[in-house]
Design a protein around this motif. Sequence first.
Motif, PDB file in Angstrom:
ATOM      1  N   TYR A  95       0.670  -1.096  -0.048  1.00 45.49           N
ATOM      2  CA  TYR A  95       0.004  -0.162  -0.020  1.00 45.49           C
ATOM      3  C   TYR A  95       0.802   1.407   0.062  1.00 45.49           C
ATOM      4  O   TYR A  95       1.820   1.401   0.675  1.00 45.49           O
ATOM      5  N   CYS A  96       0.568   2.320  -0.876  1.00 47.25           N
ATOM      6  CA  CYS A  96       0.938   3.516  -0.975  1.00 47.25           C
ATOM      7  C   CYS A  96       0.205   4.336   0.119  1.00 47.25           C
ATOM      8  O   CYS A  96      -0.996   4.294   0.158  1.00 47.25           O
ATOM      9  N   ALA A  97       0.864   5.361   1.024  1.00 48.59           N
ATOM     10  CA  ALA A  97       0.286   6.127   1.847  1.00 48.59           C
ATOM     11  C   ALA A  97       0.808   7.498   2.154  1.00 48.59           C
ATOM     12  O   ALA A  97       2.046   7.559   1.589  1.00 48.59           O
ATOM     13  N   ALA A  98       0.063   8.307   2.343  1.00 50.70           N
ATOM     14  CA  ALA A  98       0.547   9.921   2.552  1.00 50.70           C
ATOM     15  C   ALA A  98       0.491  10.368   4.022  1.00 50.70           C
ATOM     16  O   ALA A  98      -0.737   9.972   4.378  1.00 50.70           O
ATOM     17  N   ASP A  99       1.295  10.943   4.300  1.00 45.87           N
ATOM     18  CA  ASP A  99       1.059  12.030   5.823  1.00 45.87           C
ATOM     19  C   ASP A  99       1.117  13.239   5.603  1.00 45.87           C
ATOM     20  O   ASP A  99       2.210  13.871   5.133  1.00 45.87           O
ATOM     21  N   SER A 100      -0.156  13.913   5.816  1.00 43.28           N
ATOM     22  CA  SER A 100      -0.304  15.201   5.542  1.00 43.28           C
ATOM     23  C   SER A 100      -0.008  16.064   6.634  1.00 43.28           C
ATOM     24  O   SER A 100      -0.237  17.369   6.760  1.00 43.28           O
ATOM     25  N   ARG A 101       0.500  15.755   7.654  1.00 46.34           N
ATOM     26  CA  ARG A 101       0.774  16.272   8.586  1.00 46.34           C
ATOM     27  C   ARG A 101       1.964  17.668   8.425  1.00 46.34           C
ATOM     28  O   ARG A 101       2.763  17.315   7.681  1.00 46.34           O
ATOM     29  N   ASP A 102       1.820  18.778   8.817  1.00 42.62           N
ATOM     30  CA  ASP A 102       2.729  19.884   8.745  1.00 42.62           C
ATOM     31  C   ASP A 102       4.128  19.680   9.786  1.00 42.62           C
ATOM     32  O   ASP A 102       4.051  20.199  10.705  1.00 42.62           O
ATOM     33  N   VAL A 103       5.065  18.831   9.022  1.00 44.50           N
ATOM     34  CA  VAL A 103       6.007  18.505   9.999  1.00 44.50           C
ATOM     35  C   VAL A 103       7.527  18.990   9.463  1.00 44.50           C
ATOM     36  O   VAL A 103       7.324  19.235   8.169  1.00 44.50           O
ATOM     37  N   VAL A 104       8.378  19.028   9.814  1.00 40.66           N
ATOM     38  CA  VAL A 104       9.616  19.207   9.399  1.00 40.66           C
ATOM     39  C   VAL A 104      10.176  18.412   8.543  1.00 40.66           C
ATOM     40  O   VAL A 104       9.920  17.189   8.279  1.00 40.66           O
ATOM     41  N   ASP A 105      10.764  18.847   7.390  1.00 40.56           N
ATOM     42  CA  ASP A 105      11.289  18.044   6.295  1.00 40.56           C
ATOM     43  C   ASP A 105      11.884  16.827   6.557  1.00 40.56           C
ATOM     44  O   ASP A 105      11.877  15.604   6.004  1.00 40.56           O
ATOM     45  N   TYR A 106      12.863  16.778   7.792  1.00 39.73           N
ATOM     46  CA  TYR A 106      13.378  15.423   7.867  1.00 39.73           C
ATOM     47  C   TYR A 106      12.606  14.613   8.786  1.00 39.73           C
ATOM     48  O   TYR A 106      13.174  13.454   9.222  1.00 39.73           O
ATOM     49  N   PHE A 107      11.374  14.776   9.334  1.00 44.94           N
ATOM     50  CA  PHE A 107      10.788  13.999  10.029  1.00 44.94           C
ATOM     51  C   PHE A 107      10.113  12.911   9.026  1.00 44.94           C
ATOM     52  O   PHE A 107       9.348  13.199   8.208  1.00 44.94           O
ATOM     53  N   ILE A 108       9.988  11.735   9.457  1.00 47.92           N
ATOM     54  CA  ILE A 108       9.238  10.432   8.851  1.00 47.92           C
ATOM     55  C   ILE A 108       8.913   9.620   9.608  1.00 47.92           C
ATOM     56  O   ILE A 108       9.598   9.045  10.648  1.00 47.92           O
ATOM     57  N   ASP A 109       7.454   9.264   9.541  1.00 40.60           N
ATOM     58  CA  ASP A 109       7.033   8.645  10.835  1.00 40.60           C
ATOM     59  C   ASP A 109       6.685   7.088  10.048  1.00 40.60           C
ATOM     60  O   ASP A 109       6.581   6.889   8.859  1.00 40.60           O
ATOM     61  N   SER A 110       6.895   5.954  10.824  1.00 42.16           N
ATOM     62  CA  SER A 110       6.727   4.586  10.261  1.00 42.16           C
ATOM     63  C   SER A 110       5.585   4.223  10.925  1.00 42.16           C
ATOM     64  O   SER A 110       5.257   2.799  10.468  1.00 42.16           O
ATOM     65  N   ARG A 111       4.738   4.759  11.520  1.00 46.33           N
ATOM     66  CA  ARG A 111       3.369   4.332  12.266  1.00 46.33           C
ATOM     67  C   ARG A 111       2.370   4.470  11.288  1.00 46.33           C
ATOM     68  O   ARG A 111       2.028   5.217  10.801  1.00 46.33           O
TER      69      ARG A 111
END
Length: 128
Positions: A95-111
């Motif tokens: 599955y492809c997924a998108a995280d739309s939160r306004d986070v700093v560029d280096y932030f990547i979530d795996s949850r």
Amino acid sequence: QVQLVESGGGLVHTGGSLRLSCTASGRTFGRYVMAWFRQAPGKERQFVAAISRSGGRTRYADSVKGRFTISRDGAKNTVLLQMNSLKSEDTAVYYCAADSRDVVDYFIDSRVHEYDYWGQGTQVTVSS
């Protein structure tokens, strides 16, 4: 909102390669952290790889490091997952997924629960 459409899944032998593609609708593709998850039968959905909004940072699950590569093309609103040296345990719906939160560029979530847009999934089957 954004709509995600995956393609590129299929049947491949152990040791083979596949490239998955995810195309996003809309003009805000660059705002999203993009990721790939997978789910095997009877198992929970698990993180595979993700890429920051700028594309400058990536993150991988330990099980795919050195074999999978995620990339994105802002001009085409596309995120790719190149999968090499495939194993039978890579068999799953991806599955492809998108995280739309306004986070700093280096932030990547795996949850899983932090991703709010999902594609319909594409089947990858690795046979021996």
